[in-house]
Enzyme design. Structure first.
Site, PDB file in Angstrom:
ATOM      1  N   HIS A 226     -12.957  66.880  19.804  1.00 27.24           N
ATOM      2  CA  HIS A 226     -11.540  67.065  19.090  1.00 27.24           C
ATOM      3  C   HIS A 226     -10.857  65.629  18.628  1.00 27.24           C
ATOM      4  O   HIS A 226     -10.291  64.974  19.463  1.00 27.24           O
ATOM      5  CB  HIS A 226     -10.614  67.437  20.135  1.00 27.24           C
ATOM      6  CG  HIS A 226     -10.880  68.814  20.668  1.00 27.24           C
ATOM      7  ND1 HIS A 226     -10.375  69.988  20.009  1.00 27.24           N
ATOM      8  CD2 HIS A 226     -11.687  69.525  21.731  1.00 27.24           C
ATOM      9  CE1 HIS A 226     -10.668  71.221  20.371  1.00 27.24           C
ATOM     10  NE2 HIS A 226     -11.516  70.863  21.496  1.00 27.24           N
TER      11      HIS A 226
ATOM     12  N   CYS B 284     -14.592  72.226  17.148  1.00 28.84           N
ATOM     13  CA  CYS B 284     -14.838  73.077  18.660  1.00 28.84           C
ATOM     14  C   CYS B 284     -14.599  74.538  18.497  1.00 28.84           C
ATOM     15  O   CYS B 284     -15.848  75.081  17.591  1.00 28.84           O
ATOM     16  CB  CYS B 284     -13.702  72.735  19.547  1.00 28.84           C
ATOM     17  SG  CYS B 284     -14.224  72.907  21.218  1.00 28.84           S
TER      18      CYS B 284
ATOM     19  N   GLU C 100      -8.752  65.107  16.818  1.00 31.22           N
ATOM     20  CA  GLU C 100      -7.436  65.105  16.758  1.00 31.22           C
ATOM     21  C   GLU C 100      -6.635  65.004  18.127  1.00 31.22           C
ATOM     22  O   GLU C 100      -5.466  64.827  18.025  1.00 31.22           O
ATOM     23  CB  GLU C 100      -6.786  66.488  15.996  1.00 31.22           C
ATOM     24  CG  GLU C 100      -6.839  67.878  16.912  1.00 31.22           C
ATOM     25  CD  GLU C 100      -8.306  68.328  17.139  1.00 31.22           C
ATOM     26  OE1 GLU C 100      -9.417  67.749  16.767  1.00 31.22           O
ATOM     27  OE2 GLU C 100      -8.238  69.351  17.751  1.00 31.22           O
TER      28      GLU C 100
HETATM   29  N1  GLN Z   1     -14.432  77.315  24.627  1.00 32.71           N
HETATM   30  C1  GLN Z   1     -13.759  77.593  23.476  1.00 32.71           C
HETATM   31  C2  GLN Z   1     -14.401  78.869  22.579  1.00 32.71           C
HETATM   32  O1  GLN Z   1     -15.624  79.199  22.945  1.00 32.71           O
HETATM   33  C3  GLN Z   1     -13.606  76.449  22.681  1.00 32.71           C
HETATM   34  C4  GLN Z   1     -12.821  75.369  23.214  1.00 32.71           C
HETATM   35  C5  GLN Z   1     -12.005  74.455  22.094  1.00 32.71           C
HETATM   36  O2  GLN Z   1     -11.912  74.800  20.898  1.00 32.71           O
HETATM   37  N2  GLN Z   1     -11.603  73.440  22.791  1.00 32.71           N
HETATM   38  O3  GLN Z   1     -13.841  79.265  21.690  1.00 32.71           O
END
Ligand code: GLN
Length: 196
Positions: free
Chosen positions: A171, A80, A173
């Site tokens: 994710h 992410c 995790e």
């Molecule tokens: N929206 C977040 C970002 O732009 C990422 C979200 C996440 O890691 N769950 O950094």
């Protein structure tokens, strides 16, 4: 003895740690300083807020150190926000590490689909469908020639691999499934064996 680093500037560090522990990894380093990377064979860049993690990274020798780490062929996995940190192009923003030949749309699912869960088979990782959790997730809008798509979901690329670097919009995790962490540890093992 395998030692895995988790970038620990901000974000979901413990959840990755717990999954690695369950897979028998006892040596985990919460990486806050460049010097700590030398002990690690693999590195996870966790989810969180890419602008917060990225700002600290830019002001720290860690940015160069992580680049060097990846260029040595050691596996790096971004989840992410970690995916955003790895990307060469981020829509409307300057990049951070720029190690992965992808373009990403931050918060690409917009407000309506802010967070969601689904399942999908990722053949490279497991024959079983894996639970996938997306939280204000980015998606990948373009990939370079060296990038392999691991998963495309509803026309959007959400998991990729470029040699020793992998990145997921979701994710693993935050689910009970250990397959993706097992897959990452296999990459670490292979990279280690090649060094010998
Ligand atoms: N929206 C977040 C970002 O732009 C990422 C979200 C996440 O890691 N769950 O950094």
């Amino acid at each position: 003895m395998t030692t895995i680093g988790i970038l620990a500037l901000q974000g979901g560090i413990e959840e990755h740690q717990a999954h690695l522990n369950r897979l028998g990894i006892k040596h985990i380093v919460a990486v806050k300083k460049a010097g700590q990377l030398a002990a690690c064979q693999g590195l996870i860049l966790p989810g969180g807020e890419s602008t917060a993690i990225g700002k600290t990274l830019r002001e720290s020798p860690l940015l160069q150190a992580i680049t060097g780490f990846a260029k040595q062929g050691k596996p790096v996995w971004g989840t992410c926000a970690g995916l955003i940190l790895l990307a060469q192009n981020i829509s409307g923003e300057n990049n951070y590490l720029g190690l992965l030949q992808i373009s990403v749309c931050r918060n690409g699912y917009g407000r309506q689909l802010d967070s969601f869960k689904t399942t999908a088979v990722i053949p490279e990782v497991s024959e079983q469908p894996l639970p996938l959790v997306f939280i204000r997730a980015p998606y990948i809008s373009q990939i370079g020639p060296g990038v392999k798509v691991l998963l495309k979901l509803n026309q959007k690329i959400v998991a990729v691999k470029q040699k020793n670097i992998i990145a997921t919009s979701f994710h693993p995790e935050l689910t009970d499934d250990l397959s993706f962490h097992r897959y990452f540890l296999e990459l670490v093992q292979t990279a280690n064996d090649q060094k010998k």
